[in-house]
Write an enzyme that holds these catalytic residues in place. Structure first.
Site, PDB file in Angstrom:
ATOM      1  N   GLY A 113      20.184 -16.502  22.225  1.00 45.26           N
ATOM      2  CA  GLY A 113      21.470 -16.819  22.841  1.00 45.26           C
ATOM      3  C   GLY A 113      21.328 -17.079  24.336  1.00 45.26           C
ATOM      4  N   ASP A 138      28.512 -15.271  18.313  1.00 45.80           N
ATOM      5  CA  ASP A 138      29.623 -15.430  19.267  1.00 45.80           C
ATOM      6  C   ASP A 138      29.956 -16.889  19.592  1.00 45.80           C
ATOM      7  OD1 ASP A 138      29.638 -12.717  19.333  1.00 45.80           O
ATOM      8  OD2 ASP A 138      28.862 -12.507  21.372  1.00 45.80           O
ATOM      9  N   ARG A 173      52.557  -1.875   7.373  1.00 43.90           N
ATOM     10  CA  ARG A 173      51.895  -1.429   8.600  1.00 43.90           C
ATOM     11  C   ARG A 173      51.481  -2.614   9.465  1.00 43.90           C
ATOM     12  NH1 ARG A 173      47.885   2.702   5.420  1.00 43.90           N
ATOM     13  NH2 ARG A 173      49.104   4.592   5.727  1.00 43.90           N
ATOM     14  N   GLY A 181      32.651 -10.488  20.093  1.00 43.59           N
ATOM     15  CA  GLY A 181      32.926 -11.514  21.111  1.00 43.59           C
ATOM     16  C   GLY A 181      33.249 -10.825  22.419  1.00 43.59           C
ATOM     17  N   ARG A 260      47.090   0.750  11.872  1.00 41.74           N
ATOM     18  CA  ARG A 260      45.751   1.159  11.442  1.00 41.74           C
ATOM     19  C   ARG A 260      44.738   0.178  12.038  1.00 41.74           C
ATOM     20  NH1 ARG A 260      48.109   5.046  10.042  1.00 41.74           N
ATOM     21  NH2 ARG A 260      47.990   6.174   8.058  1.00 41.74           N
ATOM     22  N   TYR A 266      28.840  -4.538  13.164  1.00 42.31           N
ATOM     23  CA  TYR A 266      27.589  -5.243  12.851  1.00 42.31           C
ATOM     24  C   TYR A 266      27.567  -5.878  11.474  1.00 42.31           C
ATOM     25  CZ  TYR A 266      26.135  -3.381  17.217  1.00 42.31           C
ATOM     26  OH  TYR A 266      26.065  -3.128  18.559  1.00 42.31           O
ATOM     27  N   ARG A 269      27.040  -9.432  11.646  1.00 43.46           N
ATOM     28  CA  ARG A 269      25.741 -10.004  11.998  1.00 43.46           C
ATOM     29  C   ARG A 269      24.731  -9.913  10.867  1.00 43.46           C
ATOM     30  NH1 ARG A 269      24.452  -7.909  17.989  1.00 43.46           N
ATOM     31  NH2 ARG A 269      22.558  -7.206  16.957  1.00 43.46           N
TER      32      ARG A 269
HETATM   33  O1  F6P Z   1      25.237 -11.127  19.088  1.00 42.85           O
HETATM   34  C1  F6P Z   1      26.282 -11.035  20.014  1.00 42.85           C
HETATM   35  C2  F6P Z   1      26.862  -9.681  19.947  1.00 42.85           C
HETATM   36  O2  F6P Z   1      27.131  -9.501  18.621  1.00 42.85           O
HETATM   37  C3  F6P Z   1      28.102  -9.361  20.744  1.00 42.85           C
HETATM   38  O3  F6P Z   1      29.308  -9.854  20.288  1.00 42.85           O
HETATM   39  C4  F6P Z   1      28.036  -7.865  20.735  1.00 42.85           C
HETATM   40  O4  F6P Z   1      28.871  -7.255  21.611  1.00 42.85           O
HETATM   41  C5  F6P Z   1      26.610  -7.653  21.029  1.00 42.85           C
HETATM   42  O5  F6P Z   1      25.934  -8.721  20.381  1.00 42.85           O
HETATM   43  C6  F6P Z   1      26.091  -6.315  20.676  1.00 42.85           C
HETATM   44  O6  F6P Z   1      24.754  -6.347  20.319  1.00 42.85           O
HETATM   45  P1  F6P Z   1      23.709  -5.153  20.442  1.00 42.85           P
HETATM   46  O7  F6P Z   1      24.421  -3.873  20.141  1.00 42.85           O
HETATM   47  O8  F6P Z   1      22.682  -5.521  19.433  1.00 42.85           O
HETATM   48  O9  F6P Z   1      23.183  -5.190  21.830  1.00 42.85           O
END
Ligand code: F6P
Length: 348
Positions: A113, A138, A173, A181, A260, A266, A269
């Site tokens: 990135g 992101d 709710r 992000g 709520r 994660y 990801r």
């Molecule tokens: O990959 C981007 C991202 O997912 C961000 O949105 C997030 O805040 C960050 O990485 C956290 O990554 P890590 O905990 O692996 O440093």
């Protein structure tokens, strides 16, 4: 007949992982081996592997069967070779150059990135033949229309919102869902739209909590006694709690309506890339190998209007691709009654 030395290239994946990294490694590696007869090595754990000369030779068979796998077969880390904190850190750039030459490399492909591209640019300035490939869920890398990983995260976030709808409705709710992000609201905006969110809060648009509450109350008065609020993790909020918890607490204290929170984290990801991410990562990877063959270095591969291009790494570093407040999707959403938390500024 002169002897022709085949080119030897290194690949690394750095920064936070995302779905599609293996598809990109495969795209670079297979094209380099099959089409150009190059030799390929992979560095382990991002720039750490480059510093420590920790690598693995990659044959074509190593690159088979990885297209659909999440994560990265090479591992990743957030190690930054140009960040000098401890004694001896300033030797890392020199070590990298030495390892690059010792390993007889002709080029290095850095998949990552914003931070990774910044480092890649520094390495290019040190004389290494670098190509960058942009990835991140992101979608905030400057210079390209889209990064791989984004579509997969979007699918996961959208499915989560879909599932929250039924439980929100059953219990009447307000459901707050926080997606990733830090700086850019791409996931929140797109998943919010794809999942039919009622309120979408992103870092690029300043929200006003009274405005958010007014929207929720209007929905109740209009016989819609539940709401879905999609928030990006990077919206303005006290850092000791999550963005979702902050918004949830504020909504319940102002309106008295039950809230709520879900922080997706994660999950966004992990796992297998979507078909679109597999294709994007494959296109980027194959194009990066072509750039190496053509000697087009110091660049990041990018996609613009669905065409592959290269942009100078020097232009990419330090910039972010953010959602413009007048993004066409935001304008359309507003016309359909979606709130971005900024409609009633007078409420203060
Ligand atoms: O990959 C981007 C991202 O997912 C961000 O949105 C997030 O805040 C960050 O990485 C956290 O990554 P890590 O905990 O692996 O440093």
């Amino acid at each position: 007949m002169g002897t022709h030395k085949s080119k030897r290239i290194g690949i690394l994946t750095a920064g936070g992982d995302c779905p599609g990294l293996n598809a990109a490694i495969r795209g670079v590696g297979k094209t380099a081996i099959v089409d150009y007869g190059m030799e390929v090595i992979g560095f382990r754990a991002g720039y750490a592997g480059l510093i420590e000369k920790d690598y693995v030779e990659l044959s074509e068979s190593h690159l088979s069967g990885i297209l659909t796998l999440g994560g990265t077969i090479l591992g990743t880390s957030r190690v930054k070779p140009f960040k000098f904190v401890n004694e001896g850190d300033d030797e890392k750039p020199e070590l990298i150059k030495q390892n690059y030459h010792d390993l007889n490399l002709d080029a290095l492909v850095c998949i990552g990135g914003n931070g990774t591209m910044k480092t890649a640019d520094r390495l290019a300035a040190e004389g290494i033949n670098v190509i960058g490939i942009p990835k991140t869920i992101d979608n905030d890398v400057w210079g390209t229309d889209v990064t791989f990983g984004f579509d997969s995260a979007l699918q996961i976030a959208t499915e989560a919102i879909d599932r929250l709808h039924t439980t929100a409705n059953s219990h009447q709710r307000v459901m707050i869902i926080e997606v990733m992000g830090h700086h850019a609201g791409w996931i929140a905006l797109y998943a919010g739209m794809a999942g039919g969110g009622d309120i979408v809060l992103i870092p690029e648009v300043d929200y006003n909590i009274r405005s958010v509450c007014k929207k929720i109350e209007e929905r109740y008065e209009g016989n819609k006694p539940y709401s879905i609020v999609v928030v990006a993790e990077g919206i303005n909020h006290p850092k000791k709690i999550s963005a979702a918890a902050h918004i949830g607490e504020a909504i319940s204290s102002y309106t008295g309506i039950e809230t709520r929170e879900t922080v997706l984290g994660y999950v966004q990801r992990g796992g297998s890339p979507t078909p679109m991410d597999r294709i994007l990562a494959t296109r980027y990877g194959a194009f990066a190998a072509q750039c190496i063959a053509e000697g087009n270095f110091g660049t990041m591969v990018a996609i613009r209007n669905n065409y592959l291009e290269t942009v100078p790494l020097a232009d990419v570093g330090g910039k972010l691709s953010l959602v413009e407040p007048d993004n066409p999707l935001i304008l359309k959403a507003r016309k359909m009654g979606v709130s971005f938390g900024d409609e009633y500024q007078e409420l203060g």
